[in-house]
Design an enzyme around this catalytic site. Sequence first.
Site, PDB file in Angstrom:
ATOM      1  N   TYR A 118     -38.359 -38.743 -37.355  1.00  0.00           N
ATOM      2  CA  TYR A 118     -37.309 -37.934 -36.480  1.00  0.00           C
ATOM      3  C   TYR A 118     -36.672 -36.599 -37.337  1.00  0.00           C
ATOM      4  O   TYR A 118     -36.922 -35.561 -36.833  1.00  0.00           O
ATOM      5  CB  TYR A 118     -36.292 -39.239 -35.963  1.00  0.00           C
ATOM      6  CG  TYR A 118     -35.263 -38.245 -35.399  1.00  0.00           C
ATOM      7  CD1 TYR A 118     -35.498 -37.925 -34.115  1.00  0.00           C
ATOM      8  CD2 TYR A 118     -34.068 -37.779 -36.274  1.00  0.00           C
ATOM      9  CE1 TYR A 118     -34.277 -37.106 -33.429  1.00  0.00           C
ATOM     10  CE2 TYR A 118     -32.879 -37.031 -35.456  1.00  0.00           C
ATOM     11  CZ  TYR A 118     -33.152 -36.769 -34.049  1.00  0.00           C
ATOM     12  OH  TYR A 118     -31.969 -36.146 -33.448  1.00  0.00           O
ATOM     13  N   HIS A 119     -36.160 -37.175 -38.506  1.00  0.00           N
ATOM     14  CA  HIS A 119     -35.467 -35.869 -39.131  1.00  0.00           C
ATOM     15  C   HIS A 119     -36.142 -34.973 -39.781  1.00  0.00           C
ATOM     16  O   HIS A 119     -35.790 -34.006 -39.950  1.00  0.00           O
ATOM     17  CB  HIS A 119     -34.471 -36.936 -40.199  1.00  0.00           C
ATOM     18  CG  HIS A 119     -33.863 -37.914 -39.611  1.00  0.00           C
ATOM     19  ND1 HIS A 119     -34.300 -39.069 -39.445  1.00  0.00           N
ATOM     20  CD2 HIS A 119     -32.445 -37.811 -39.138  1.00  0.00           C
ATOM     21  CE1 HIS A 119     -33.380 -39.835 -39.057  1.00  0.00           C
ATOM     22  NE2 HIS A 119     -32.413 -39.083 -38.741  1.00  0.00           N
ATOM     23  N   LYS A 173     -21.889 -25.780 -48.697  1.00  0.00           N
ATOM     24  CA  LYS A 173     -21.974 -26.809 -47.501  1.00  0.00           C
ATOM     25  C   LYS A 173     -20.928 -27.787 -48.050  1.00  0.00           C
ATOM     26  O   LYS A 173     -21.091 -28.678 -48.634  1.00  0.00           O
ATOM     27  CB  LYS A 173     -23.226 -27.685 -47.451  1.00  0.00           C
ATOM     28  CG  LYS A 173     -24.131 -26.955 -46.169  1.00  0.00           C
ATOM     29  CD  LYS A 173     -24.989 -27.933 -45.781  1.00  0.00           C
ATOM     30  CE  LYS A 173     -24.505 -28.995 -44.799  1.00  0.00           C
ATOM     31  NZ  LYS A 173     -23.901 -28.554 -43.488  1.00  0.00           N
ATOM     32  N   HIS A 189     -26.908 -32.167 -43.200  1.00  0.00           N
ATOM     33  CA  HIS A 189     -27.755 -31.311 -42.424  1.00  0.00           C
ATOM     34  C   HIS A 189     -27.876 -29.878 -43.046  1.00  0.00           C
ATOM     35  O   HIS A 189     -26.961 -28.956 -42.515  1.00  0.00           O
ATOM     36  CB  HIS A 189     -27.443 -31.352 -41.019  1.00  0.00           C
ATOM     37  CG  HIS A 189     -27.591 -32.692 -40.404  1.00  0.00           C
ATOM     38  ND1 HIS A 189     -26.520 -33.568 -40.289  1.00  0.00           N
ATOM     39  CD2 HIS A 189     -28.684 -33.348 -39.697  1.00  0.00           C
ATOM     40  CE1 HIS A 189     -27.198 -34.564 -39.826  1.00  0.00           C
ATOM     41  NE2 HIS A 189     -28.307 -34.408 -39.448  1.00  0.00           N
ATOM     42  N   ASP A 193     -21.479 -33.576 -44.703  1.00  0.00           N
ATOM     43  CA  ASP A 193     -22.495 -33.376 -43.821  1.00  0.00           C
ATOM     44  C   ASP A 193     -23.643 -33.232 -44.501  1.00  0.00           C
ATOM     45  O   ASP A 193     -23.786 -32.128 -45.268  1.00  0.00           O
ATOM     46  CB  ASP A 193     -22.257 -32.489 -42.818  1.00  0.00           C
ATOM     47  CG  ASP A 193     -23.386 -31.838 -41.939  1.00  0.00           C
ATOM     48  OD1 ASP A 193     -24.355 -32.599 -41.485  1.00  0.00           O
ATOM     49  OD2 ASP A 193     -22.943 -30.522 -41.753  1.00  0.00           O
TER      50      ASP A 193
END
Lengths: 667, 328
Positions: A174-175, A534, A540, A538
């Site tokens: 998925y990722h 970042k 992502h 998180d």
Amino acid sequence: MSDTEHRLPERDRPWMMRTYAGHSTAKKSNELYRSNLSKGQTGLSIAFDLPTQTGYDADHELARGEVGKVGVPVAHKGDMKQLLDGIPLDKMNTSMTINATAAWLLALYIVTAEDTGVDQQLLQGTTQNDIIKEFLARGTYAFPPGPSMRLIADMVAYTVTEVPKWNPINICSYHLQEAGATPVQEIAYAMSNAIAVLDAVRERVEEDQMGRVFSRISFFVNAGVRFVEEHAKLRAMGILWEELGRERYGVTDEKQLRFRYGVQVNSLGLTESQPENNVQRIVLEALAVTMGRNARARAVQLPAWNEALGLPRPWDQQWALRMQQVLAYETDLLEYPDIFEGSVVMDGLVSELLEGARAEMAVVAEHGGAVAGVDYMKAALVDSHRERIHRIEAGEQIVVGLNKYTETEPSPLMDEEGGIMTVDLGVQQEAIEALAAWRESRDQAAVDAALAEVRRVALTDENIMQATIAAARAGVTTGEWSQALRDAFGEYRGPTGVGEAAAGADDQDIEALREEVDRVSDALGRRLKILVGKPGLDGHSNGSEQIAVRARDAGMDVVYEGIRLTPAQITQSALQEGVHVVGLSILSGSHRELIPDIVTSLREAGVDAPVVVGGIIPEADEQPLKDAGVAAVYTPKDFDMRRIMRDIVALVAEHNGIADPAAAGAA
Amino acid sequence: MAAAGPPDGAALAARLRDGDLAAAPAVLNLVENRGAAARPQIAALLGGVSPTALGAEAAGHVIGVTGPPGAGKSTLLSTLVREWRGQDRSVAVLAVDPSSRRSGGSLLGDRARITFDPHDAATFIRSTAAGTRLGGLAPATRAAAHALAIAFDVVVIETVGVGQSETEISEVADTVAVIVQPGSGDSLQFLKSGIMEIPDVLVVTKADLGQIALRARRDLAAALRSAGSRDTAVVAVSAVASPPVGMAELTQALDAHRATLDLPARRLASRRASALADFVVEHGERGLRAVGGRRDAGRLLAAQDPGDDIPTLVAALEAAAPGIMGTA
């Protein structure tokens, strides 16, 4: 043709329907689960907040702004008990999106069941527990690769006999797609990942258990809007999986060889512009994973239409569940055998994908397999994602409402809150107080002894599960258990993938941009330098990686340090590196707390470089961020990175009093 | 906001002389500045920290750390920085990134691999893009190393060991440590054949590989002997082991080399080599010919005051070749 060939004797049972959910507190999330189940949802899918996923308690420095945001905080067995209150654990099938701390959350689940009189032999569900894709794409790792793989192997070895209905790991492709993987990469990297896991487990179980182990490995896949090819991808994965079982692990039982997968469809392709179009994208993607019976998903969860705007509300999640229900109960999809049997197109697509995937798997094997090859795969994904963005910018890949057909009427779906849910900012304080009360109430000597045992076992070859379950019983917290393992295994920083990324194709746009960067750099006296940071938990990092690579291609010196940075770290880097501009990326919703903190910290340290912010930032939050000193805010609708780069260069020029040559010429 | 001029070089020199570590970012911003307005300020900075101004060589230990890509330099450095801080020594790291400069830009990723306490004022890390030549040191890195050695106990220049960088780093550093990983036969061959300069300290990483690392260490020691070196220390380390292995031994080996060194002679050679390199960066081979070639340039530099700083030496070279200054 007889009836029995093109019709099923009886309609298939639908797949399991879930909604990825959890927010604020265990109590609020429990209410949401019960309400979702009453609407016809058939399984649970628990979203944990980032501190829980990365092994920090709510009072840790890195947890600031993240508590209860993208999921529910679970700090100890008391939280887990409240989260699952009134839900029959002997019947429920629960999927937990948890990786680095999977052994811990499973232990809490087992202890909660135990306290309600349910034996662990009866528990059904899945812990995601796929660490390689965390290094590659999602960023919620906590420990180095070696010890991480050991924890996974321990869980598989433990559950195969003690919690036999549990899927201890969901190999996630998925990722990878979310990080830009092509279908071939998605298949190849997921299969390589599965090989790494199975090889590690093989060393910890008896040879005759391998069939059972193999049958407990399930997958978590993605489906994009190119739904015909996406369906072919799933058929190809099924073929490769069976081949792997037979050839590499000697599995012969047909049932054990079956490719089982759950799915969450694509979020990468969901747009912030004209977000209502996401509804049809999601439905088509759901079709990709359900339309052919031979490669149909076992469990499906669909994203909400407004995911690119912020956190979905219960009504948005209900809409996503209703899409599944219409597909399963109103259409005739479940009445037929496989509808692609004998299809020339489908067979052709499948063999194309198989050929590509086998070749790419061989490359990963040459790099030493999925663990040693993380850097290679990461760089390959960053490259693919850059290609994708380039195609969208150039208009070669059409995204309706984003780079084509952009005219729109005002949306009646957007209410005064922007059509999203907002999490109460008091949640973190509440969690910190509850945590202190929990620590007060427990038997500290028992906690210390349990943690000492976890630390001891971590340094040996013994299975970590027993000590972990004992720690859960003793009232240890998520942060304490994780710290015990961090002490034993060491801290880890994952690869950023940007250093190895190849330069993008040269074109007129980039040439013009480079000239402007050179001009501004000359006026500054040294090369324009940007810090891409970042903050928060998180992981992502796709967006920030693309910005970093593009800024380099545009001729800037780029300092990129990867994910999970505190305001103090970002400030220190900006100061020491002497950067001219700071770019920050946040997708977890913690921007309202973290960004003003960082701006204040920078200014206090004497760094006056302008700050720009990108991420999932609701429109309503834009002005408050600007009031806090942010120069510009970019959201998913700003897909054209060329424009962002031009803006940044202009911002630096303006900030440093460097004249615009066009304006100077006109004067 | 109007452009602020370059910072005051003399004031920065004074801060460094006072041991003000917080001056480091501004020092780097200044020495990296290639603008005309920055030149006199850089000269003032380096003049203010020259042996002439100090009455002695700067006390800090300038250490060059180099080695092939993938040898584990950054991981080692991360652990080494912790070790030095544990000994209460302040550390500045100048990480030279080898990124290609096709676009003019570069991705400076080394910082990500060095873990340090952001609240610790005595650790300074600055990433710099390499010079225009592959692996070459930028003039700013040389100048920064000279300046920071006044205030910091340890100044590390980290480069990837390709192309020119090894030679250049030995021109700037008091001590050069080369990092190799076991099983990299190249290093062995390079040493034997004389392609690789003999380092002051040779570090074998991944000592946790046990026998393989031990064997590598033995082979390298043998190669060094056959290449005629009796002084090079060979240290095996593992930065990934928990706890790390060989760090105290490594810092001792670096210290031991520094203790045997004729520091004024090495620094003097370093300043003169840096001046020549800066001169060539500025004026090219044509400039070099104008002063009569490399050998004459060396003679001219040798005739200057031993306490002179780099800009003064560059100016001496420029004065000897008036034609090259042209009308610029």
